[in-house]
Scaffold this motif. Structure first.
Motif, PDB file in Angstrom:
ATOM      1  N   ASP A 108       0.840  -1.191   0.000  1.00 35.12           N
ATOM      2  CA  ASP A 108       0.000   0.000   0.000  1.00 35.12           C
ATOM      3  C   ASP A 108       0.878   1.245   0.000  1.00 35.12           C
ATOM      4  OD1 ASP A 108      -1.837   2.033   0.406  1.00 35.12           O
ATOM      5  OD2 ASP A 108      -2.957   0.942   1.949  1.00 35.12           O
ATOM      6  N   ARG A 109       0.987   1.904  -1.147  1.00 36.85           N
ATOM      7  CA  ARG A 109       1.873   3.061  -1.294  1.00 36.85           C
ATOM      8  C   ARG A 109       1.444   4.267  -0.457  1.00 36.85           C
ATOM      9  NH1 ARG A 109       5.245  -0.218  -2.792  1.00 36.85           N
ATOM     10  NH2 ARG A 109       6.117  -0.258  -4.878  1.00 36.85           N
ATOM     11  N   ARG A 110       0.255   4.212   0.138  1.00 39.17           N
ATOM     12  CA  ARG A 110      -0.148   5.307   1.022  1.00 39.17           C
ATOM     13  C   ARG A 110       0.758   5.390   2.248  1.00 39.17           C
ATOM     14  NH1 ARG A 110      -6.176   4.146   2.412  1.00 39.17           N
ATOM     15  NH2 ARG A 110      -5.168   2.160   2.792  1.00 39.17           N
ATOM     16  N   TYR A 113       2.271   7.762  -2.972  1.00 36.51           N
ATOM     17  CA  TYR A 113       0.919   7.618  -3.509  1.00 36.51           C
ATOM     18  C   TYR A 113       0.363   8.922  -4.071  1.00 36.51           C
ATOM     19  CZ  TYR A 113      -3.677   5.315  -3.699  1.00 36.51           C
ATOM     20  OH  TYR A 113      -4.853   4.748  -4.112  1.00 36.51           O
ATOM     21  N   SER A 114       0.579  10.030  -3.362  1.00 40.12           N
ATOM     22  CA  SER A 114      -0.038  11.311  -3.735  1.00 40.12           C
ATOM     23  C   SER A 114       0.921  12.320  -4.345  1.00 40.12           C
ATOM     24  CB  SER A 114      -0.669  11.958  -2.503  1.00 40.12           C
ATOM     25  OG  SER A 114       0.346  12.373  -1.593  1.00 40.12           O
ATOM     26  N   GLU A 132       7.471   5.928  -9.189  1.00 47.75           N
ATOM     27  CA  GLU A 132       7.566   6.736  -7.990  1.00 47.75           C
ATOM     28  C   GLU A 132       8.788   7.654  -8.047  1.00 47.75           C
ATOM     29  OE1 GLU A 132       6.801   3.548  -8.129  1.00 47.75           O
ATOM     30  OE2 GLU A 132       5.199   3.080  -6.699  1.00 47.75           O
ATOM     31  N   GLY A 157      -0.946   7.086  -7.312  1.00 51.08           N
ATOM     32  CA  GLY A 157      -2.206   6.654  -6.726  1.00 51.08           C
ATOM     33  C   GLY A 157      -3.471   7.210  -7.334  1.00 51.08           C
TER      34      GLY A 157
END
Length: 174
Positions: free
Chosen positions: A31-33, A55-56, A114, A155
């Motif tokens: 989970d890249r969050r 993610y963001s 990323e 994301g």
């Protein structure tokens, strides 16, 4: 609400060299969050930290870190994140939602996309370098300029600001 699993701090190869770290594990967090990639960048000739949420693409910059700061990078990262989020108007618990309460784990960076988005954040930071305040480590104005730019990230589809994306993530985590 606090996350119990550690977050991952992916270190770029230049940052690994700067910290004299020889080898790091690959990312295990799906989970890249809960993942950040970190890079050392020169701001007016001083080694500074660029931290980018995988993610963001929310980004914060810490200017002119000392050798002691680099040696305490997980703690410096966390305090820098808290200050950046606070200055951006996020709730006090935002850092806990994103980081949990455990020591971050250093890993290799989280992937080509990323790192490509990290490089774009670096470009944005350098383009806005006039917003740099050399009198302080935290850079709320520079962070704001970088995070307000419409950009792409891992994301979310399409263009939006990193600040808006992070606000959306935090709403869902609460």
């Amino acid at each position: 609400m606090s996350r119990s699993e550690p977050i991952e701090l992916g270190l770029t190869i230049p940052l690994q060299r700067h910290l004299r770290i020889k080898a790091l594990p690959y990312s295990q967090e799906p989970d890249r969050r809960f993942c950040w990639d970190l890079h050392v960048i020169p701001l007016r000739g001083r080694p500074s930290l660029l931290a980018v949420h995988c993610y963001s693409r929310y980004t914060f910059i810490l200017n002119d870190l000392s050798r002691l700061d680099w040696e305490r990078l997980p703690e410096v990262f966390r305090k820098g994140l808290e200050r950046s989020l606070s200055a951006a108007g996020f709730p006090a618990e935002a850092a806990d939602l994103l980081c949990g309460d455990r020591q971050p784990l250093f890993t290799k960076t989280h992937g080509r996309r990323e790192v490509a988005f990290l490089n774009r954040a670096w470009d944005d930071a350098m383009a806005a370098e006039l917003a740099l305040d050399e009198s302080t480590q935290s850079q709320p104005l520079l962070d704001q300029v970088v995070n307000a730019n419409p950009s792409r990230c891992v994301g979310f589809e399409g263009l939006d600001s990193a600040s808006e994306r992070l606000a959306d993530i935090l709403r869902k985590l609460i």
